[in-house]
Design an enzyme around this catalytic site. Structure first.
Site, PDB file in Angstrom:
ATOM      1  N   GLY A  63     122.030  47.105 -20.251  1.00 55.64           N
ATOM      2  CA  GLY A  63     120.974  47.453 -20.431  1.00 55.64           C
ATOM      3  C   GLY A  63     120.658  48.300 -19.163  1.00 55.64           C
ATOM      4  N   ASP A  93     129.571  45.368 -22.271  1.00 50.54           N
ATOM      5  CA  ASP A  93     127.988  45.804 -22.573  1.00 50.54           C
ATOM      6  C   ASP A  93     127.886  47.422 -21.783  1.00 50.54           C
ATOM      7  OD1 ASP A  93     126.036  46.542 -23.709  1.00 50.54           O
ATOM      8  OD2 ASP A  93     124.758  44.868 -22.935  1.00 50.54           O
ATOM      9  N   TRP A  94     128.484  48.458 -22.419  1.00 53.99           N
ATOM     10  CA  TRP A  94     128.069  49.488 -21.368  1.00 53.99           C
ATOM     11  C   TRP A  94     127.252  50.566 -22.351  1.00 53.99           C
ATOM     12  CZ3 TRP A  94     132.505  53.426 -19.923  1.00 53.99           C
ATOM     13  CH2 TRP A  94     132.629  54.328 -19.275  1.00 53.99           C
ATOM     14  N   GLU A  95     125.816  50.432 -21.730  1.00 57.67           N
ATOM     15  CA  GLU A  95     125.298  51.309 -22.224  1.00 57.67           C
ATOM     16  C   GLU A  95     124.546  51.949 -21.461  1.00 57.67           C
ATOM     17  OE1 GLU A  95     121.658  48.750 -24.151  1.00 57.67           O
ATOM     18  OE2 GLU A  95     123.118  47.008 -24.541  1.00 57.67           O
ATOM     19  N   PHE A  96     125.045  53.791 -21.662  1.00 55.10           N
ATOM     20  CA  PHE A  96     126.141  53.874 -22.748  1.00 55.10           C
ATOM     21  C   PHE A  96     127.003  55.161 -22.429  1.00 55.10           C
ATOM     22  CE2 PHE A  96     122.632  52.443 -25.859  1.00 55.10           C
ATOM     23  CZ  PHE A  96     123.051  51.210 -26.299  1.00 55.10           C
TER      24      PHE A  96
END
Length: 378
Positions: free
Chosen positions: A104, A143-146
């Site tokens: 994040g 973890d591509w937020e977002f």
């Protein structure tokens, strides 16, 4: 009220299980995962991880270069990664070790640009496979937020499809087991914030990922200091900010339970009460409470409760724990509420659960209870 909670939770789980189509008995091997943030190494070196409680441990994070889309790994980081995988595999050969990519609050975001073109996607994908094989990882987690727009979601789908193809090709060429491919995703497949209205590509998720780690937490926090909240509420009678809403939305979108892993937090959110006499979930507040930006890890919550002699309570409506003393209020999950969520996940036919994050527990109290709560068919 605390003394009847185990009975309430047990009845709730039994009713839920009976109303579910017995999917749990036919699931692939369970996932009991934990993310390991690199910044906890001084408090929890890899050798101190209790690997008997986990099936998968994810090193967090590696971030790709936002121009080349490869990984700039220094000599010191290379030693850390090699030590991490070697140590965990030696401790428990059954544990799979992945590394998580992103996290994040990354600025600038490398994913949106990378995913727009097939050429840059290939560079990124090849780099991820190279890092995994070089340092002994069993796979990786995105973890591509977002993804912030429908176009970005389309690119996300292309990325997953091409990634899976590359994994299969590499495994066939090298005669090795295929690397695992997972992703950390928003609690719901539909977005109404963090950008324009859009949805995750459910078909691409279902067909290309081994599973998704659904982040079932952070529903409330320092961005809303007007009322206290259960930041990982299993249920919410007033809003859709709940894990049951999110998980059922993923199921409705077409991602099966055996591809869904429920996220569980090992930290709490804090508020400053407006009136110390009003101290339940949803009570008026005037700001954040103890901790860094209103956050306490679970081990800090335990210390806070001990030091201040705070009153510990449970909220049956949201299936959560909270503590209060004076104007200080903390909402979190303890071993009891976590057990209820783990049993709920199993009753709903999910693949398993994961924790954010290792190093935040109090002597493996919550993680140990979760592991023993997942009922294995004989």
């Amino acid at each position: 009220m605390l003394s009847i909670l185990p009975i309430v939770y047990t009845l709730f789980i039994v009713i839920t299980a009976r109303s579910t189509a017995m999917a749990a008995s036919r699931l692939p091997p369970v996932v009991k995962a934990g993310y390991y943030p690199s910044w906890v190494v001084d408090d929890l070196p890899p050798s101190a991880i209790n690997t008997s409680l986990f099936t998968h441990v994810l090193y967090a994070f590696l971030v790709p270069n936002n121009v080349t889309f490869g990984f700039d790994i220094s000599d010191s980081t290379a030693m850390i990664l090699s030590n991490f995988t070697t140590t965990l595999h030696r401790k428990n050969s059954y544990v799979k070790v992945l590394y998580s990519i992103g996290g994040g609050g990354i600025e600038p975001d490398p994913f949106a640009v990378m995913a727009t073109k097939a050429s840059s996607r290939k560079v990124f994908i090849d780099a991820t496979i190279g890092v995994a094989r070089k340092y002994g990882f069993d796979g990786f987690d995105l973890d591509w937020e977002f993804p912030e727009s429908p176009k970005a979601m389309d690119d996300f789908a292309f990325l997953l499809k091409e990634w899976r193809q590359a994994i299969r090709k590499e495994a066939k060429m090298t005669n090795r087991p295929p690397l695992l491919l997972t992703a950390a995703v928003y609690y719901s497949p539909e977005f109404l914030m963090y950008g324009s209205r859009r949805s995750y590509p459910a078909a691409a998720v279902r067909n290309n990922l081994d599973w998704v780690n659904v982040m079932c937490y952070d529903y409330h926090g320092s961005w809303d200091t007007s009322v206290t909240g259960a930041h990982a509420a299993l249920f919410d009678p007033k809003t859709n900010l709940s894990s049951v809403y999110g998980i059922k939305s993923w199921l409705k979108a077409g991602v099966p339970g055996n591809k869904l892993v429920m996220g569980l937090p090992l930290y709490g959110k804090t508020w400053k009460l407006k009136d110390p006499k009003l101290h339940e979930v949803g009570s008026p507040a005037v700001g954040v409470g103890p901790g860094d930006d209103g956050v306490l890890t679970y081990v800090q919550v335990v210390e806070f409760n001990r030091r201040t002699k705070a009153t510990v309570a449970h909220d049956v409506d949201t299936v959560s724990a909270y503590s209060y003393t004076g104007t200080s209020w903390v909402g979190y999950d303890d071993a009891l509420s976590t057990t209820a969520k783990v049993l709920f996940a199993q009753a709903l036919g999910l693949r398993g659960y994961f924790f954010w994050a290792l190093g935040y527990d109090n002597d493996w109290t919550v993680t140990g209870q979760a592991s023993s709560s997942w009922i294995v068919d004989k």
